[in-house]
Motif scaffolding. Structure first.
Motif, PDB file in Angstrom:
ATOM      1  N   TYR A   1       0.830  -1.208   0.000  1.00 43.61           N
ATOM      2  CA  TYR A   1       0.000   0.000   0.000  1.00 43.61           C
ATOM      3  C   TYR A   1       0.865   1.259   0.000  1.00 43.61           C
ATOM      4  O   TYR A   1       1.974   1.260   0.538  1.00 43.61           O
ATOM      5  N   GLY A   2       0.362   2.316  -0.618  1.00 43.44           N
ATOM      6  CA  GLY A   2       1.076   3.588  -0.652  1.00 43.44           C
ATOM      7  C   GLY A   2       0.186   4.658  -1.248  1.00 43.44           C
ATOM      8  O   GLY A   2      -1.002   4.450  -1.479  1.00 43.44           O
ATOM      9  N   SER A   3       0.746   5.797  -1.520  1.00 42.32           N
ATOM     10  CA  SER A   3      -0.001   6.898  -2.121  1.00 42.32           C
ATOM     11  C   SER A   3       0.343   7.010  -3.603  1.00 42.32           C
ATOM     12  O   SER A   3       1.297   6.400  -4.087  1.00 42.32           O
ATOM     13  N   VAL A   4      -0.440   7.827  -4.307  1.00 45.12           N
ATOM     14  CA  VAL A   4      -0.210   8.021  -5.738  1.00 45.12           C
ATOM     15  C   VAL A   4      -0.863   9.342  -6.166  1.00 45.12           C
ATOM     16  O   VAL A   4      -2.004   9.621  -5.787  1.00 45.12           O
ATOM     17  N   PRO A   5      -0.149  10.183  -6.926  1.00 46.38           N
ATOM     18  CA  PRO A   5      -0.773  11.413  -7.436  1.00 46.38           C
ATOM     19  C   PRO A   5      -1.915  11.095  -8.398  1.00 46.38           C
ATOM     20  O   PRO A   5      -1.842  10.129  -9.168  1.00 46.38           O
ATOM     21  N   ARG A   6      -2.935  11.902  -8.366  1.00 44.84           N
ATOM     22  CA  ARG A   6      -4.064  11.709  -9.281  1.00 44.84           C
ATOM     23  C   ARG A   6      -3.613  11.757 -10.740  1.00 44.84           C
ATOM     24  O   ARG A   6      -4.147  11.038 -11.586  1.00 44.84           O
ATOM     25  N   GLU A   7      -2.640  12.597 -11.034  1.00 46.90           N
ATOM     26  CA  GLU A   7      -2.134  12.673 -12.405  1.00 46.90           C
ATOM     27  C   GLU A   7      -1.548  11.336 -12.856  1.00 46.90           C
ATOM     28  O   GLU A   7      -1.647  10.981 -14.042  1.00 46.90           O
ATOM     29  N   ASP A   8      -0.950  10.603 -11.925  1.00 46.61           N
ATOM     30  CA  ASP A   8      -0.355   9.320 -12.300  1.00 46.61           C
ATOM     31  C   ASP A   8      -1.394   8.211 -12.370  1.00 46.61           C
ATOM     32  O   ASP A   8      -1.190   7.213 -13.081  1.00 46.61           O
ATOM     33  N   VAL A   9      -2.507   8.357 -11.647  1.00 46.98           N
ATOM     34  CA  VAL A   9      -3.626   7.448 -11.865  1.00 46.98           C
ATOM     35  C   VAL A   9      -4.155   7.641 -13.285  1.00 46.98           C
ATOM     36  O   VAL A   9      -4.420   6.674 -14.008  1.00 46.98           O
ATOM     37  N   ALA A  10      -4.274   8.899 -13.701  1.00 45.02           N
ATOM     38  CA  ALA A  10      -4.706   9.196 -15.067  1.00 45.02           C
ATOM     39  C   ALA A  10      -3.721   8.638 -16.089  1.00 45.02           C
ATOM     40  O   ALA A  10      -4.124   8.094 -17.124  1.00 45.02           O
ATOM     41  N   ALA A  11      -2.429   8.751 -15.793  1.00 45.14           N
ATOM     42  CA  ALA A  11      -1.414   8.211 -16.704  1.00 45.14           C
ATOM     43  C   ALA A  11      -1.544   6.698 -16.820  1.00 45.14           C
ATOM     44  O   ALA A  11      -1.319   6.114 -17.892  1.00 45.14           O
ATOM     45  N   THR A  12      -1.899   6.045 -15.712  1.00 42.86           N
ATOM     46  CA  THR A  12      -2.092   4.587 -15.738  1.00 42.86           C
ATOM     47  C   THR A  12      -3.304   4.225 -16.579  1.00 42.86           C
ATOM     48  O   THR A  12      -3.268   3.265 -17.369  1.00 42.86           O
TER      49      THR A  12
END
Length: 218
Positions: free
Chosen positions: A175-186
């Protein structure tokens, strides 16, 4: 060029995805509710589509998404409106979207869900949060039981930090954090990688370019 319809297109992840898709030469149709959101979506390169998930039935939504290559569901109540709003958007809204995709013949369906460990380890999660997690899991179950070409993306704790396009992604990761921009990139990488299908993927910030990380799961 792919035509991608984003339910939740005016949200943080949806806006970032629309912008990234437009830059890559795809057509991003971003569904929004409030009139003041339209101009901002156009500036990002998206094609705004007015629609309210709470009032659309499956036929009306099917009419909106017809002709799309991919349907992305990134809508969520975001904890606002209590259990009723979560049930309506994250739960029933997802069910309507699945039915609409089947009716419209849009087989590729990407769902932004929730990491199983979200909020754990903290003092007594609220009933509202527990309901949110239960609804998210049931939405996953509903989509996974459908005949659609689905991918369920479970991001860690979302942040507003600037993304760098690098992630850690896998079927089960710490588990960890993730920027919303990188969720979009995924999500953008999943749109570019149709070989990844019918999988539940967890994602956090990491060191691997999003497209490379996603392609490794094909």
């Amino acid at each position: 060029m792919k035509k991608v319809f984003i339910i939740g297109g005016a949200g943080n992840v949806g806006r970032s995805l629309a912008q990234q898709l437009a830059r890559a030469g795809h057509q991003a149709l971003a569904m929004y509710r409030h009139p003041e959101q339209e101009a901002a979506l156009k500036l990002l390169g998206a094609t705004p589509v007015r629609g309210d998930l709470q009032s659309l039935d499956e036929q009306a939504l099917a009419d909106l998404i017809a002709g799309s290559d991919v349907l992305v569901f990134s809508a969520g109540a975001g904890g606002k409106g209590g259990k009723e709003m979560t049930n309506a958007i994250d739960g029933h809204g997802l069910e309507i979207a699945v039915a609409a995709a089947l009716k419209a013949g849009v087989s590729r369906f990407l769902l932004v869900s929730a990491f199983p460990e979200a909020g754990r380890g903290k003092a007594a999660p609220s009933d509202t949060f527990e309901n949110y997690m239960a609804v998210k899991k049931q939405a996953d179950v509903h989509l996974a039981a459908s005949p659609l070409d689905w991918v369920i993306l479970r991001p860690g704790t979302l942040t507003n930090d600037a993304g760098n396009g690098r992630i850690n992604a896998g079927l089960a990761i710490p588990y960890g954090s993730v920027p919303r921009e990188d969720v979009a990139a995924t999500l953008a990488a999943l749109i570019e990688t149709p070989a990844v299908s019918r999988k539940i993927i967890e994602v956090t910030e990491g060191n691997t370019p999003a497209l490379q990380a996603v392609q490794a799961l094909a």
